[in-house]
Motif scaffolding. Structure first.
Motif, PDB file in Angstrom:
ATOM      1  N   ASN A 312      39.017  47.777  27.381  1.00 27.06           N
ATOM      2  CA  ASN A 312      39.127  48.109  28.803  1.00 27.06           C
ATOM      3  C   ASN A 312      37.872  48.725  29.369  1.00 27.06           C
ATOM      4  OD1 ASN A 312      41.697  47.235  29.547  1.00 27.06           O
ATOM      5  ND2 ASN A 312      42.634  48.912  28.434  1.00 27.06           N
ATOM      6  N   ARG A 317      39.115  47.261  36.819  1.00 29.27           N
ATOM      7  CA  ARG A 317      40.464  47.808  36.758  1.00 29.27           C
ATOM      8  C   ARG A 317      41.372  46.978  37.641  1.00 29.27           C
ATOM      9  NH1 ARG A 317      39.007  54.145  37.549  1.00 29.27           N
ATOM     10  NH2 ARG A 317      37.732  54.388  35.692  1.00 29.27           N
ATOM     11  N   VAL A 318      41.884  45.910  37.071  1.00 32.11           N
ATOM     12  CA  VAL A 318      42.734  45.028  37.867  1.00 32.11           C
ATOM     13  C   VAL A 318      44.177  45.481  37.759  1.00 32.11           C
ATOM     14  CG1 VAL A 318      41.280  43.016  37.832  1.00 32.11           C
ATOM     15  CG2 VAL A 318      42.746  43.481  35.899  1.00 32.11           C
ATOM     16  N   SER A 319      44.973  44.986  38.696  1.00 27.41           N
ATOM     17  CA  SER A 319      46.345  45.471  38.793  1.00 27.41           C
ATOM     18  C   SER A 319      47.333  44.548  38.104  1.00 27.41           C
ATOM     19  CB  SER A 319      46.734  45.602  40.255  1.00 27.41           C
ATOM     20  OG  SER A 319      46.678  44.330  40.839  1.00 27.41           O
ATOM     21  N   TYR A 320      46.868  43.517  37.413  1.00 26.80           N
ATOM     22  CA  TYR A 320      47.785  42.643  36.720  1.00 26.80           C
ATOM     23  C   TYR A 320      47.408  42.651  35.243  1.00 26.80           C
ATOM     24  CZ  TYR A 320      43.749  39.805  37.916  1.00 26.80           C
ATOM     25  OH  TYR A 320      42.464  39.377  38.125  1.00 26.80           O
ATOM     26  N   ILE A 321      48.252  42.044  34.437  1.00 25.29           N
ATOM     27  CA  ILE A 321      48.027  42.101  32.998  1.00 25.29           C
ATOM     28  C   ILE A 321      47.198  40.889  32.572  1.00 25.29           C
ATOM     29  CG2 ILE A 321      50.082  40.842  32.242  1.00 25.29           C
ATOM     30  CD1 ILE A 321      50.422  43.253  30.237  1.00 25.29           C
ATOM     31  N   ASP A 325      45.246  41.765  27.048  1.00 23.21           N
ATOM     32  CA  ASP A 325      46.144  42.927  27.045  1.00 23.21           C
ATOM     33  C   ASP A 325      47.451  42.605  26.371  1.00 23.21           C
ATOM     34  OD1 ASP A 325      45.330  44.319  30.321  1.00 23.21           O
ATOM     35  OD2 ASP A 325      44.509  44.672  28.328  1.00 23.21           O
ATOM     36  N   TRP A 329      48.698  44.724  23.147  1.00 23.98           N
ATOM     37  CA  TRP A 329      49.860  45.594  23.240  1.00 23.98           C
ATOM     38  C   TRP A 329      50.989  45.137  22.335  1.00 23.98           C
ATOM     39  CZ3 TRP A 329      49.975  50.361  24.638  1.00 23.98           C
ATOM     40  CH2 TRP A 329      48.986  50.838  25.484  1.00 23.98           C
TER      41      TRP A 329
END
Lengths: 464, 389
Positions: A312, A317-321, A325, A329
């Motif tokens: 990261n 810094r985007v707002s979707y995955i 990621d 995760w």
């Protein structure tokens, strides 16, 4: 008589002088072409002192007002554009922009700049003439920073043909915005475009067009980026509307970039997979080795967390995955679950132990096998004494020397435990549960790898 | 004479970046001025305007608008200065520029990252005060237009609005000032994935320690300590990209309380271990009066030194060493007395029973912690998200 001859000679000299001066003036105007054509000069004088005229005088720059465009008041002037891309310097994900260096060439016709010429050859000038004549004011829409290179002098070329055609070329580096979609990062393709437009002149005053259609865009052969594969360059053109100023011609340079996956495989995917596999090692270690299994689980969790932070750091810094990621995760969840699995194993073992302890206290008996011997037999630690051999199998015995005699002891002792048959059932059940704790580990050894491989199959088929 | 009215129209091309560390934003915009200059009127049949590029600017009068509180700004000049001048026959002038400006924006981070920032770009004439030049928005609130695809990766642009006001300078007088205001709401998703979720997982991982046998000292201690280390790394990572403000931010509150939970789980195990040791020492004193040595069962021995034991271990306190084989041989030598120990066990079992009850009671701290810690953390989460969202 001689007086008349002198007069005649004087007049003849004067006429000759006048004629030669006229002749000299005519020679000034065509000197540039003559210089190119021949190196033989009729007059042997220092070249730096002869050329007193200026190109502005030649092109009659001062005669016209070049703040007005050619054909002012009349039809729109067509300006052809030709681009040669020298290099794509960088693509930045954090800033969402790209930097490109290109040669930008304009072609138009300005009658005011035509000059008489015998040889029909063009005249070439550098950047200093640009300020005095009219040039199209093309700019790059959505550019953040741009500059014309000026080493050693302004990288500008102006070539004027005798009929008034002009070729205006410059070398520019421009950083322009590109909206990037990272939902498939790093298995993504980005499409970026550089847009050219005239700033002041609308569609009615200046018509921008690609000079050679789709072949106006050329690239150097060795244009390449380290992280991307450049799939194609192509040109389009459109009209753009501004509410306060009208319609403008806009030219687009579009290119598609496909990211090379190899770096991210090596940097992110491979370490994450290795960490998950490392966490499976814990299922093969004896469940009595509490510090070992706990620290193995916890350290793999810490390493996964570090890998995630590392990815990261270089991303906007985007707002979707993003695709990376998802992978990281899910791997983190696998590693976390392996820690929880060992906590469950340990807890169930402890619970069973406590039950056995309570059983033993209720019926204190000397005919039980001390728990230490039990441990040797079946490899389970327990605080309770085993009262029955039921459930003991040969495979669970720890091979050690001097085992046989202890086996004999056990058999002998079991004959005395008639009254403990009822207890034996409970003990039998307890032993089964203790053995069943191995079952969680046994199942996990198959379940975790199977699920992870299945996840990998789905992931790579969806995103590749 | 009377002040000259200059209308302003702005089209925002993009908001390039918002920097928290510098507390500024960078915007690229087309700035258009409209005014009337009688000296520039010319005769025309068709009533069409004349368009010029940047070179005429130096020869005529143009308004000297500047951006108040700007740090850096420039007029783009590729390929030529991005300036347009359009003169109408009656003397009306349209003057358009393409500018990138970095201006200050005072940001309040007390609710970061669940915050909304209000920034504004201010235009003002440098030399001419209200008596000489009147700046106004040409179309009122519609003077401000934006490109369709204006978007930021980290923020959601809530609204753009235009307003105007007067500014007073004590030495020079009153000036007209125009404001371009916009509100930015931060997308929370990135921070949920980057900070909140790892912190939550670390706290949950620290609860795993309560379910592990309390005799496994190295295991529980390393679990607690490693979760503390990971929490500390997460906190450092968040602070790296933030300005060093003097108040506490919302994300700080969450991370520090999570850190406290993880820290308390380590302290809890230290308490459990200490109480266990006290009990054992009491038992040791009782047994020690009888035999001079104390016997600990194999599993406890394993927990203390990490080596496998398969018999009861009789050892001196002073002989407690790391060498496993030594202990085992000593144990095997002592196993001859097993028969005796079983007889003694009956007597011991009563006292051992009492001891074990107390030992079992230390499990109580763990049992309570298994319930208390998760429930308090869940209550904290309810409060936190209810308060900030």
């Amino acid at each position: 008589m001689p007086y008349f001859a002198k007069l005649l000679l004087l007049m003849f000299c004067l006429v000759h002088l006048v004629e030669s001066r006229k002749h000299r003036r005519r020679r000034w105007t065509s000197q540039l072409e003559v210089q190119r054509a021949s190196h033989i000069y009729k007059k042997n004088h220092d070249m730096t002192k002869t050329w007193k005229g200026k190109p502005e005088q030649l092109l009659r720059v001062d005669d016209h007002d070049f703040t007005m465009r050619p054909a002012f008041g009349g039809p729109a002037i067509p300006v052809g554009v030709d681009v040669q891309v020298e290099s794509l310097d960088s693509i930045s994900e954090v800033d969402m922009d790209f930097t490109m260096t290109l040669y930008l060439r304009h072609y138009w016709k300005d009658e005011r700049l035509s000059f008489p010429s015998i040889t029909n050859k063009s005249m070439t000038f550098d950047g200093r003439l640009v300020k005095k004549i009219w040039v199209p004011d093309v700019f790059f829409v959505h550019s953040k920073r741009s500059f014309i290179h000026d080493t050693t002098t302004d990288n500008i070329m102006l070539r004027v043909f005798p009929d008034g055609h002009v070729l205006y070329s410059m070398r520019i580096t421009v950083t322009a915005m590109c909206n990037m979609d990272f939902s498939h990062f790093p298995l993504d393709s980005q499409t970026c475009s550089l847009e050219l437009e005239s700033y002041a002149y609308t569609d009615e005053d200046l018509m921008l067009y690609w000079k050679n259609g789709n072949e106006s865009l050329k690239t150097d052969e060795k244009i390449s980026l380290s992280q991307f594969l450049i799939q194609k360059f192509h040109t389009t053109s459109r009209l753009a509307f501004y509410s306060s100023t009208g319609w403008y011609n806009r030219l687009y340079i579009n290119f598609t970039l496909r990211r090379h996956i190899f770096f991210f495989l090596l940097q992110t995917y491979f370490p994450a997979t290795l960490m998950v596999m490392l966490s499976w090692v814990s299922f093969w270690i004896d469940h009595r080795a509490v510090p070992a299994r706990v620290s193995l689980g916890i350290t793999t969790v810490l390493t996964m967390s570090t890998i995630i932070t590392g990815v990261n750091a270089s991303m906007p810094r985007v707002s979707y995955i993003k695709a990376v990621d998802i992978y990281l995760w899910v791997s983190f969840v696998f590693v976390f679950l392996s820690v929880l699995e060992y906590a469950a194993v340990n807890y169930l073992t402890t619970v069973q132990e406590r039950k056995e302890t309570k059983l033993r206290e209720r019926f204190p008996c000397t005919c039980g096998i001390p728990h230490s011997k039990t441990m040797m037999l079946d490899g389970n630690y327990s605080e309770s004494d085993a009262n029955s051999l039921a459930g003991y199998t040969r495979s669970q015995m720890v091979p050690e020397e001097g085992k046989q005699e202890k086996m004999v002891v056990h058999l002998a002792m079991s004959n005395e435990s008639n009254s403990s048959r009822k207890r034996g059932l409970k003990g039998h059940v307890g032993l089964r549960i203790i053995q069943n704790t191995h079952a969680i580990d046994k199942y996990s050894r198959l379940l975790f790898p199977g699920t992870y491989i299945f996840f990998n199959l789905i992931y790579w088929s969806v995103f590749s | 004479g009377s002040p000259i009215p200059v209308g302003i129209d702005v089209q925002v091309e993009s908001i390039d970046s918002i920097s928290e560390v510098d507390m500024d934003f960078t915007m690229t915009l087309y700035l258009r001025h409209y005014w009337k200059d009688e000296r520039l009127s010319f005769r025309s049949n068709k009533n069409k305007s004349m368009t010029f590029d940047g070179r005429l600017i130096k020869k005529i009068w143009v308004p000297d608008v500047f951006f108040v509180h700007s740090k850096r700004s420039f007029i783009h000049d590729t390929t030529v200065e991005n300036v347009m001048l359009r003169v109408y026959p009656d003397g009306n002038v349209l003057f358009s520029l393409r500018i990138t400006v970095s201006a200050m924006c005072f940001m309040d981070f007390s609710r970061f990252p669940l915050d909304t920032q209000n920034c504004s770009l201010e235009l003002e004439s440098y030399a001419y005060n209200e008596d000489d030049l009147m700046l106004y928005w040409k179309h009122g609130n519609k003077s401000l237009s934006t490109d369709e695809h204006i978007s930021l990766s980290q923020f959601f642009i809530e609204e753009f609005s235009a307003s105007s006001g007067l500014a007073f300078y004590s030495s020079t007088g009153w000036y007209n000032r125009l404001f371009i205001n916009f509100a930015l709401r931060r997308h929370i998703f990135f921070f949920v994935l980057q900070s909140y979720f790892p912190a939550m997982l670390m706290v949950m991982l620290s609860w795993v320690s309560f379910w592990i046998d309390r005799r496994a000292v190295p295991a529980r201690v390393s679990l607690g300590i490693t979760t503390v280390l990971t929490m500390s790394t997460i906190m450092t990572g968040v602070s790296a990209s933030m300005p060093q403000v003097s108040y506490i931010k919302a994300v700080d509150v969450y991370l520090w309380i999570s850190f406290l939970f993880v820290f308390l789980s380590v302290i809890e195990y230290a308490a459990v271990n200490y109480l266990t040791t006290i009990e054992e020492r009491k038992q040791l004193k009782k047994r020690g009066k009888a035999s001079g040595m104390y016997s600990i069962d194999a599993v406890q021995a394993m927990a203390f030194d990490g080596c496998f034991h398969d018999t009861d271990v009789d050892m001196d306190l002073t002989a407690f060493s790391d060498r496993c084989e030594e202990n085992d041989t000593r144990a095997r030598a002592a196993s001859v007395s097993n028969v005796d120990t079983t007889r003694i066990k009956r007597k011991r079992s009563l006292k051992g029973n009492v001891g074990r009850i107390i030992l079992q009671n230390n499990h109580v701290i763990d049992t309570y912690s298994r319930i208390i810690f998760p429930s308090v953390y869940i209550v904290f989460n309810f409060f936190y998200w209810g308060l900030y969202i």
